[in-house]
Design an enzyme around this catalytic site. Structure first.
Site, mmCIF file in Angstrom:
data_model
loop_
_atom_site.group_PDB
_atom_site.id
_atom_site.type_symbol
_atom_site.label_atom_id
_atom_site.label_comp_id
_atom_site.label_asym_id
_atom_site.label_seq_id
_atom_site.Cartn_x
_atom_site.Cartn_y
_atom_site.Cartn_z
ATOM 1 N N SER A 139 15.989 21.569 -16.295
ATOM 2 C CA SER A 139 14.850 22.428 -16.568
ATOM 3 C C SER A 139 15.373 23.728 -17.162
ATOM 4 O O SER A 139 16.447 24.194 -16.791
ATOM 5 C CB SER A 139 14.091 22.700 -15.268
ATOM 6 O OG SER A 139 13.409 23.941 -15.352
ATOM 7 N N LYS A 197 17.177 21.575 -11.075
ATOM 8 C CA LYS A 197 16.448 20.353 -11.435
ATOM 9 C C LYS A 197 17.279 19.296 -12.136
ATOM 10 O O LYS A 197 18.160 19.589 -12.938
ATOM 11 C CB LYS A 197 15.297 20.721 -12.376
ATOM 12 C CG LYS A 197 14.190 21.473 -11.680
ATOM 13 C CD LYS A 197 13.323 20.553 -10.886
ATOM 14 C CE LYS A 197 11.934 20.539 -11.498
ATOM 15 N NZ LYS A 197 11.068 19.641 -10.770
ATOM 16 N N HIS A 225 0.833 -1.223 0.000
ATOM 17 C CA HIS A 225 0.000 0.000 0.000
ATOM 18 C C HIS A 225 0.857 1.258 0.000
ATOM 19 O O HIS A 225 0.408 2.309 0.445
ATOM 20 C CB HIS A 225 -0.948 0.050 1.209
ATOM 21 C CG HIS A 225 -1.657 -1.234 1.503
ATOM 22 N ND1 HIS A 225 -2.905 -1.532 1.009
ATOM 23 C CD2 HIS A 225 -1.267 -2.321 2.220
ATOM 24 C CE1 HIS A 225 -3.269 -2.737 1.421
ATOM 25 N NE2 HIS A 225 -2.284 -3.243 2.145
ATOM 26 N N GLU A 273 9.805 8.682 -16.869
ATOM 27 C CA GLU A 273 8.423 9.148 -17.053
ATOM 28 C C GLU A 273 7.877 8.719 -18.416
ATOM 29 O O GLU A 273 6.705 8.359 -18.542
ATOM 30 C CB GLU A 273 8.365 10.673 -16.914
ATOM 31 C CG GLU A 273 8.676 11.147 -15.506
ATOM 32 C CD GLU A 273 8.797 12.664 -15.444
ATOM 33 O OE1 GLU A 273 9.924 13.181 -15.618
ATOM 34 O OE2 GLU A 273 7.782 13.330 -15.246
#
Ligand code: ARG
Length: 460
Positions: free
Chosen positions: A279, A285, A158, A292
């Site tokens: 970025s 970043k 979970h 992704e």
């Protein structure tokens, strides 16, 4: 608009512009040129061996097809929309080059068996390429699993801290998923490896062809058994898309974990500059874009499955032009999956664990609570349900004091269960917890090392 000289005999006019546009598949099925030429070489060999065409015609066909292959590869081939597809583009060019012998090539076959022979050949090659990449991914996972066979991290259910595991054990879970995915691909390859060539339009042919010869020449296990099924079925494509979707789903789970582990809340791993991007506005970043994108790919695979299965649903026997719509989703699915597997293997190779951060993670969420309960059962002989209850009370105490279970004093423990002794602390460390989980398939480092060894022997 001029009529089509490949089939225009009964036509007096040509197609409307929009008809030509919706009908043409050359824009995408040119990807099948190699397989189409290969099929025609085998078909003409067989026609000559059976005395249906002369050896001289066969030689002219072979020479012409090889030149055409070179023209396509050199980028000088003029693909024509009015010739619809790769099959008629190649055949028409062959006639242009060699005349009559070229016009004999299509004896005893149809585009219906031709196209699906081409697609089977194409997908067979694609499957072999994907399987090799899946094996690379397993190799990368196994290397890292071995390297991190002792590295402790929280295991989750979970997404709540559950029990300590090793990072190696966690990675080995994916080795098993990929093993089953490869098994599904191998099943698909086996079933698709039958040759439809010679089924002709749908009913077979009256020419004395030898379908066993063409099947063998093209590396198939044999000819398909029913001519109508041969030209009217696409389940081998659906099977690949289903197996591919399952694999993409597995990859997306690992990708999601990589994204999570890379986030600064977890920081369980780092990826090098090779697998991250910056970025344009936020200088600090380092984004896990590859992960992704792998996480996103199941959309394309499942989309392709839905697309082709919806296209096939309710189609009457046999070939219907609807089936021309199988190719774009299939090609996109193969490209997407190929990228996803290769990028995942690259990321796994690249990633480095941060054991200090994993240790920090183990300080939260009482991951050794089960070990405490097991001790109460093993040493004090408590029924497991009672042990569970006692442990719950101890967890509540630790939570109230905001400390770990191992930080509770013996007095605090004995206030809940007075038979608890000092020995209990020996099971409350993550290292002890993991080392004790020696059941087959468990997370104990000895078991993980055995699992790595067995997987190398069985899967690679
Ligand atoms: N371009 C077609 C396809 O992709 C080839 C088969 C066409 N056959 C036919 N009779 N129209 O499926």
């Amino acid at each position: 608009m001029s009529k089509n000289d490949m089939w225009g005999g009964r036509f007096s006019g040509g197609p409307a512009e929009i008809m030509e546009k919706i009908n043409a598949s050359i824009g995408f099925d040119k990807a099948l040129y190699k397989q189409d030429i290969r099929g025609s070489l085998a078909h003409s060999d067989m026609l000559a061996a059976q005395g249906v065409i002369s050896v001289g015609d066969r030689d002219a066909i072979h020479a012409g097809l090889k030149e055409i292959e070179k023209e396509i590869e050199a980028g000088t081939f003029d693909f024509k929309t009015e010739l619809e597809d790769i099959h008629m583009n190649v055949e028409s060019r062959l006639r242009e080059k060699i005349g009559d012998p070229g016009a004999r090539l299509h004896t005893g076959r149809s585009r219906n068996d031709q196209v699906i022979t081409d697609v089977r050949l194409w997908l067979r090659d694609a499957l072999d390429g994907i399987d090799a990449l899946m094996a690379d991914l397993q190799r990368a996972l196994l290397d890292k699993a071995e390297m991190y066979a002792d590295t402790l991290m929280p295991g989750y259910t979970h997404l709540q801290s559950a029990q300590p595991v090793t990072f190696g054990h966690h990675l080995m879970a994916y080795v098993e998923m990929v093993a089953r995915d490869r098994g599904r691909m191998a099943d698909c390859r086996k079933r698709l490896n039958e040759c439809p060539l010679g089924a002709a339009a749908l009913a077979g042919t009256s020419f004395p062809i030898d379908r066993h010869q063409t099947a063998a020449a093209l590396g198939f296990d044999g000819p398909t058994r029913n001519s109508m099924d041969s030209v009217g079925s696409r389940d081998f494509i659906l099977e690949f898309l289903a197996a591919g979707s399952i694999h993409a789903i597995h990859l997306s789970r690992l990708a999601e974990e990589i994204v999570m582990w890379m986030s600064d809340r977890f920081a369980f791993i780092s990826l090098s500059d090779a697998f991250t991007t910056g970025s344009s506005i936020m200088p600090q970043k380092k984004n896990p874009d590859a992960a992704e994108l792998v996480r996103a790919k199941p959309g394309r695979l499942l989309g392709a499955f839905i697309s082709v299965s919806t296209m096939m649903k309710g189609l009457p026997m046999t070939f219907c032009k609807d089936m021309q719509e199988d190719k774009e989703p299939l090609f996109d699915a193969v490209e997407s999956l190929t990228l996803a597997v290769a990028a995942t293997a690259g990321m796994v190779d690249d990633l480095k664990a941060r054991p200090d951060r994993m240790q920090d993670g183990l300080k939260q969420g009482f991951p050794t609570a089960t070990d405490l309960a097991d001790w109460l059962v093993r040493v004090l002989g408590l029924p497991f349900r009672d042990a569970h209850h006692v442990t719950g009370a101890l967890v509540a105490k630790a939570e109230a004091r905001q400390v770990d279970l191992a930080d509770l004093t013996l007095e605090e423990m004995q206030a809940v269960e007075n038979r608890i002794t000092d020995d209990i602390y020996s099971v409350l460390t993550p290292a002890a917890s993991v080392a004790s989980r020696t059941s087959f398939g468990g997370t104990a480092p000895v078991r993980v090392r055995e699992a790595v060894k067995a997987a190398r022997a069985d899967y690679l």
